[in-house]
Design an enzyme around this catalytic site. Structure first.
Site, mmCIF file in Angstrom:
data_model
loop_
_atom_site.group_PDB
_atom_site.id
_atom_site.type_symbol
_atom_site.label_atom_id
_atom_site.label_comp_id
_atom_site.label_asym_id
_atom_site.label_seq_id
_atom_site.Cartn_x
_atom_site.Cartn_y
_atom_site.Cartn_z
ATOM 1 N N ASP A 59 53.065 14.770 5.215
ATOM 2 C CA ASP A 59 54.089 15.504 5.942
ATOM 3 C C ASP A 59 55.117 14.490 6.455
ATOM 4 O OD1 ASP A 59 55.273 17.693 7.431
ATOM 5 O OD2 ASP A 59 54.316 16.839 9.208
ATOM 6 N N LEU A 60 56.279 14.970 6.854
ATOM 7 C CA LEU A 60 57.336 14.069 7.321
ATOM 8 C C LEU A 60 57.525 14.159 8.841
ATOM 9 C CD1 LEU A 60 59.530 12.041 6.453
ATOM 10 C CD2 LEU A 60 61.069 13.983 6.083
#
Length: 230
Positions: free
Chosen positions: A15-16
């Site tokens: 995920d970012l």
């Protein structure tokens, strides 16, 4: 249902927002501008913080907005975000570059799977030097594609594309793990039979990741590296 971590992890979907980057300051500031510019009352700080991570369309639905109103706010939000919030209100979490380098050097294939629109995700990965740790560089960034003027695909669709990329790179789907900070990361990965390692430094509420079914929760980036390589 909690999926167990594979004995051997070869590919990791990252995920970012809230996992690699501390993007909340920029996102929240641009959300405030977006609600105001679209002519709506600005939600509380608590509500706005909960918007960080999940697809914005889903968050808007969650507070009762119609599709049309959600599109209006998101469009206004993005105008501000592209100028102010995307880079200026963002930073890489301490310890993340070292953890990514350690994983890469251990032979783990790293890809990004984020609910953020793909053009934004690629700009962020490039600006902050994250692309250098990913297999294929910017080609390893999988973000959401636009479905309409303001809304984008859900996280399940993004994980599906990132997982397909991992398999094309030679992964056995049973050796792929998701890493994220919110329950939607866990649920999206589980939808495709992929276990998730949660990160405690992100934007999830206390106990959110465990309740969602994360296989483990890392307290620090170094602990994350150890979980994924041991």
């Amino acid at each position: 249902m909690t999926l167990s971590l594979p004995r051997t992890i070869t590919h990791v979907l990252l995920d970012l927002d809230g996992t690699l980057t501390d993007s909340a300051p920029g996102i929240i500031a641009s959300l405030r501008a977006g609600f105001a510019d679209a002519g709506f009352a600005v939600p509380s700080a608590e509500v706005l913080r909960a918007f960080v991570g999940p697809p914005l369309g889903a968050s808007m639905t969650g507070i009762g907005f119609s599709r049309a109103d959600a599109e209006a706010v998101i469009t206004a939000y993005r105008r501000d975000f592209e100028v102010h919030g995307m880079i200026g209100g963002n930073s890489v979490f301490p310890g993340i570059p070292e953890a990514l380098a350690g994983l890469r050097d251990a032979g783990v294939t790293l890809l990004v799977a984020t609910a953020k629109p793909q053009p934004y995700a690629k700009q962020i990965a490039e600006h902050f030097g994250l692309a250098g740790y990913l297999t294929g560089g910017l080609d390893g960034v999988h973000g959401a594609a636009a479905e309409s003027a303001g809304l984008v695909q859900g996280k399940e669709v993004v994980v599906e594309r990132a997982l397909a990329h991992a398999v094309a790179l030679g992964a056995d789907a049973g050796q792929v793990v998701m890493v994220g900070d919110r329950e939607h990361d866990v649920h999206a990965a589980a939808h495709h039979g992929v276990a998730t390692v949660g990160v405690a430094w992100g934007y999830g509420a206390p106990g959110e990741l465990e309740t969602a079914g994360a296989a483990a929760v890392a307290a620090t980036p170094e602990e994350l590296r150890k979980l994924l390589t041991n």
